[in-house]
Design a protein around this motif. Structure first.
Motif, PDB file in Angstrom:
ATOM      1  N   TYR A   1      30.857  79.539 -73.865  1.00 18.63           N
ATOM      2  CA  TYR A   1      31.013  78.225 -74.500  1.00 18.63           C
ATOM      3  C   TYR A   1      29.685  77.463 -74.526  1.00 18.63           C
ATOM      4  O   TYR A   1      29.313  76.860 -75.551  1.00 18.63           O
ATOM      5  N   LEU A   2      28.937  77.511 -73.418  1.00 18.21           N
ATOM      6  CA  LEU A   2      27.655  76.813 -73.339  1.00 18.21           C
ATOM      7  C   LEU A   2      26.605  77.438 -74.249  1.00 18.21           C
ATOM      8  O   LEU A   2      25.679  76.750 -74.694  1.00 18.21           O
ATOM      9  N   ARG A   3      26.730  78.741 -74.513  1.00 16.83           N
ATOM     10  CA  ARG A   3      25.806  79.388 -75.450  1.00 16.83           C
ATOM     11  C   ARG A   3      25.860  78.698 -76.821  1.00 16.83           C
ATOM     12  O   ARG A   3      24.854  78.611 -77.522  1.00 16.83           O
ATOM     13  N   TYR A   4      27.050  78.210 -77.198  1.00 15.05           N
ATOM     14  CA  TYR A   4      27.237  77.609 -78.517  1.00 15.05           C
ATOM     15  C   TYR A   4      27.097  76.085 -78.492  1.00 15.05           C
ATOM     16  O   TYR A   4      26.620  75.499 -79.463  1.00 15.05           O
ATOM     17  N   THR A   5      27.527  75.450 -77.405  1.00 18.63           N
ATOM     18  CA  THR A   5      27.452  73.983 -77.350  1.00 18.63           C
ATOM     19  C   THR A   5      26.082  73.498 -76.888  1.00 18.63           C
ATOM     20  O   THR A   5      25.678  72.392 -77.231  1.00 18.63           O
ATOM     21  N   LYS A   6      25.390  74.302 -76.093  1.00 14.35           N
ATOM     22  CA  LYS A   6      24.044  73.928 -75.621  1.00 14.35           C
ATOM     23  C   LYS A   6      23.079  75.089 -75.828  1.00 14.35           C
ATOM     24  O   LYS A   6      22.569  75.688 -74.873  1.00 14.35           O
ATOM     25  N   PRO A   7      22.814  75.412 -77.094  1.00 12.78           N
ATOM     26  CA  PRO A   7      21.951  76.570 -77.361  1.00 12.78           C
ATOM     27  C   PRO A   7      20.510  76.381 -76.897  1.00 12.78           C
ATOM     28  O   PRO A   7      19.789  77.361 -76.676  1.00 12.78           O
ATOM     29  N   ASP A   8      20.068  75.121 -76.750  1.00  4.44           N
ATOM     30  CA  ASP A   8      18.682  74.848 -76.360  1.00  4.44           C
ATOM     31  C   ASP A   8      18.498  74.761 -74.848  1.00  4.44           C
ATOM     32  O   ASP A   8      17.387  74.480 -74.376  1.00  4.44           O
ATOM     33  N   LEU A   9      19.564  74.956 -74.080  1.00  2.00           N
ATOM     34  CA  LEU A   9      19.458  74.927 -72.623  1.00  2.00           C
ATOM     35  C   LEU A   9      18.534  76.057 -72.159  1.00  2.00           C
ATOM     36  O   LEU A   9      18.724  77.209 -72.550  1.00  2.00           O
ATOM     37  N   PRO A  10      17.504  75.754 -71.365  1.00  2.00           N
ATOM     38  CA  PRO A  10      16.585  76.816 -70.919  1.00  2.00           C
ATOM     39  C   PRO A  10      17.341  77.901 -70.145  1.00  2.00           C
ATOM     40  O   PRO A  10      18.108  77.596 -69.227  1.00  2.00           O
ATOM     41  N   ARG A  11      17.122  79.138 -70.532  1.00  2.39           N
ATOM     42  CA  ARG A  11      17.790  80.274 -69.895  1.00  2.39           C
ATOM     43  C   ARG A  11      16.742  81.305 -69.492  1.00  2.39           C
ATOM     44  O   ARG A  11      16.460  82.235 -70.249  1.00  2.39           O
ATOM     45  N   PRO A  12      16.152  81.156 -68.288  1.00  2.00           N
ATOM     46  CA  PRO A  12      15.127  82.109 -67.848  1.00  2.00           C
ATOM     47  C   PRO A  12      15.659  83.538 -67.744  1.00  2.00           C
ATOM     48  O   PRO A  12      14.898  84.495 -67.867  1.00  2.00           O
ATOM     49  N   PHE A  13      16.953  83.655 -67.473  1.00  2.00           N
ATOM     50  CA  PHE A  13      17.595  84.970 -67.395  1.00  2.00           C
ATOM     51  C   PHE A  13      18.821  84.933 -68.289  1.00  2.00           C
ATOM     52  O   PHE A  13      19.681  84.071 -68.133  1.00  2.00           O
ATOM     53  N   LYS A  14      18.897  85.848 -69.237  1.00  2.00           N
ATOM     54  CA  LYS A  14      19.987  85.829 -70.214  1.00  2.00           C
ATOM     55  C   LYS A  14      20.560  87.224 -70.375  1.00  2.00           C
ATOM     56  O   LYS A  14      19.819  88.186 -70.589  1.00  2.00           O
ATOM     57  N   VAL A  15      21.885  87.338 -70.257  1.00  2.00           N
ATOM     58  CA  VAL A  15      22.533  88.642 -70.361  1.00  2.00           C
ATOM     59  C   VAL A  15      23.042  88.849 -71.780  1.00  2.00           C
ATOM     60  O   VAL A  15      23.326  87.883 -72.498  1.00  2.00           O
ATOM     61  N   PRO A  16      23.180  90.095 -72.226  1.00  2.00           N
ATOM     62  CA  PRO A  16      23.797  90.358 -73.533  1.00  2.00           C
ATOM     63  C   PRO A  16      25.218  89.797 -73.572  1.00  2.00           C
ATOM     64  O   PRO A  16      25.928  89.807 -72.566  1.00  2.00           O
ATOM     65  N   LEU A  17      25.640  89.319 -74.719  1.00  2.00           N
ATOM     66  CA  LEU A  17      26.916  88.611 -74.835  1.00  2.00           C
ATOM     67  C   LEU A  17      28.106  89.484 -74.451  1.00  2.00           C
ATOM     68  O   LEU A  17      29.110  88.976 -73.933  1.00  2.00           O
ATOM     69  N   PHE A  18      28.014  90.798 -74.667  1.00  2.00           N
ATOM     70  CA  PHE A  18      29.168  91.649 -74.366  1.00  2.00           C
ATOM     71  C   PHE A  18      29.496  91.653 -72.873  1.00  2.00           C
ATOM     72  O   PHE A  18      30.653  91.888 -72.495  1.00  2.00           O
TER      73      PHE A  18
END
Length: 486
Positions: free
Chosen positions: A399-416
């Motif tokens: 949900y946060l991926r879509y509502t807060k796309p600009d949130l800094p994410r130093p570590f990001k996992v594939p959506l699956f």
């Protein structure tokens, strides 16, 4: 020494050699004392409890064969890694302690977060702590009473001593709590090595008869396979505890993902090899008939030396107790800081830099559960709530991926990865509803009492002030009486 020297969290840290004077507005904060090694020890130390030593037979029973049970162990390790990596992303982009509570608060707001907090405080955590503590009390006394049974009251008294020592330790020093957790984690790994090494030795000698027809599915039932996964996911639970301590983790962007990768690899490796060792020495029927698989294994392989196994099991339980209290107290600390628990719970001891009141809040409830509570029934109908809220947290990541796309994410996992894991969690919730609708319904009812509690104690801001003060005074009295001698 007066024990009520505490202050509210703020951005300034006072050194351990400084004292706060009247009118001094400098504040104390929790230090970043959780290094990579300590983070690994927290995760491993809380995941590995008594289950792998006592009753790994649930997966074997429901999977129907030796080979399928090993596949379930591996699959549950991978699924748990998916969940842990999802939490690693949340922990590196939302740099607040509090774990589940904080992430639900950020994604879905204060009402849902309070329901999670309420269920944890009044039922889940006291019962979970009491159960693992009773296992500690049982196995720490077993060498003294062998071959006789242990009086129930003796178990409860030993349990009380164990819980009290854990609460005292967590109240006195973050550093020593973490050091002892490292020691207990190595003790667990040593205990597992004592099982793995002779088991592998026998396997390499050619003892493979128990692996013949390993995938024979005559006893397998497709309807019971989900129960095998349920047991396996429960055995791996605990990977999320480092997220309760995010603000205390040194360099969380690097430490949290690395600690999770290393810990989950070690735990999965140990779990699978431990089960291979069991199957090498014991047949499937012997494992299913055993009340304590590790003890039966040790009696077959080590003779009189098997008496050390209950001690190692007790140490393993103690480590889970320590890691759980260490982490969960931070959730109450953060909830108080957010205004959803009494203000005193967000105070930190001036010199010890521990959230002393947040640690102690569970003590009386847990002791009460040990002596008078129907703990196992409570756990049965509350366990599904863990997976419901963990699934909700990971859904919140999406949900946060879509509502807060600009949130800094130093570590990001594939959506699956979060998608697969959240579906797994909700499937286990559905399985609970299907297999035990009565107890699951009771669990829902208990959690839903958080709704009126939220509106009574939180939403109507002016109404609960007297209650906030009363609860704060009550906790302060308990705090002072418990630690006045320090």
């Amino acid at each position: 020494m007066a024990v009520c020297e505490a202050t509210m969290l703020s951005g300034h840290k006072v050194s351990q050699n400084e004292t706060l004077l009247d009118g001094d507005d400098r504040k104390v904060e929790l230090g970043k004392k959780v290094t990579l090694l300590r983070g690994i020890s927290i995760i491993i130390g809380t995941i590995i409890g008594a289950g792998i030593f006592i009753s790994p037979k649930g997966i074997l029973k429901h999977s129907g064969s030796v080979g399928m049970s090993l596949i379930v162990w591996i699959a549950c390790g991978v699924l748990s890694l998916f969940g842990a990596l999802s939490y690693a992303e949340l922990g590196t982009c939302i740099k607040k302690s509090g774990g589940h509570y904080t992430y639900i608060l950020e994604a879905f707001g204060p009402q849902v977060a309070f329901i999670r907090l309420w269920a944890e405080l009044i039922a889940i955590r006291p019962a979970a702590t009491a159960v693992i503590s009773l296992a500690f009390g049982q196995y720490i006394l077993e060498p003294l009473f062998m071959p006789c049974g242990i009086p129930p009251m003796a178990v409860k008294l030993a349990t009380t001593i164990g819980i009290t020592s854990i609460m005292y330790l967590n109240s006195m020093s973050v550093t020593w709590t973490a050091r002892i957790q490292i020691f207990l984690t190595f003790s667990k790994l040593l205990a597992i090595s004592i099982i793995i090494v002779p088991g592998m030795y026998q396997l390499f000698k050619g003892e493979t008869r128990n692996f013949e027809n390993a995938f024979e599915l005559n006893n397998a039932k497709l309807s019971e396979m989900p129960l095998a996964f349920y047991s396996g996911m429960y055995a791996y639970s605990g990977w999320f505890y480092l997220n309760f301590l995010t603000e205390e983790v040194d360099n969380p962007e690097r430490t949290m993902p690395l600690a999770i990768y290393i810990s989950m690899a070690i735990v999965t490796f140990c779990y699978v090899l431990t089960n291979v060792a069991y199957y090498t020495v014991m047949s499937a029927d012997e494992i299913l008939a055993s009340d304590a698989v590790a003890v039966t294994f040790a009696e077959k392989m080590m003779g009189n030396f098997s008496i050390v196994v209950p001690v190692f099991v007790a140490l393993s339980c103690y480590g889970s107790m320590n890691g759980g209290v260490f982490a969960i107290s931070r959730m109450f600390f953060v909830a108080s800081r957010e205004g959803q628990l009494p203000e005193i719970l967000s105070m930190i001891h001036v010199r010890r830099h521990t959230p002393l009141a947040a640690v102690l809040i569970l003590y009386p409830i847990t002791i009460l559960q040990v002596f008078v509570g129907d703990i196992y029934s409570l756990l049965n109908f509350m366990s599904f709530l863990r997976w419901l809220f963990i699934g909700l947290v990971v859904l919140g990541l999406i949900y946060l991926r879509y509502t807060k796309p600009d949130l800094p994410r130093p570590f990001k996992v594939p959506l699956f990865i979060p998608v697969v894991f959240s579906l797994t969690c909700f499937f286990m919730v559905f399985l609970s509803l299907y297999s035990d609708p009565v107890n699951t319904g009771i669990g829902f009812a208990i959690s839903l009492t958080g709704i009126p509690a939220y509106y009574i104690f939180i939403y109507f801001k002016h109404k609960p002030k007297w209650l906030q003060r009363a609860l704060g005074k009550l906790l302060l009295v308990q705090w002072t009486m418990t630690f006045s001698s320090t």
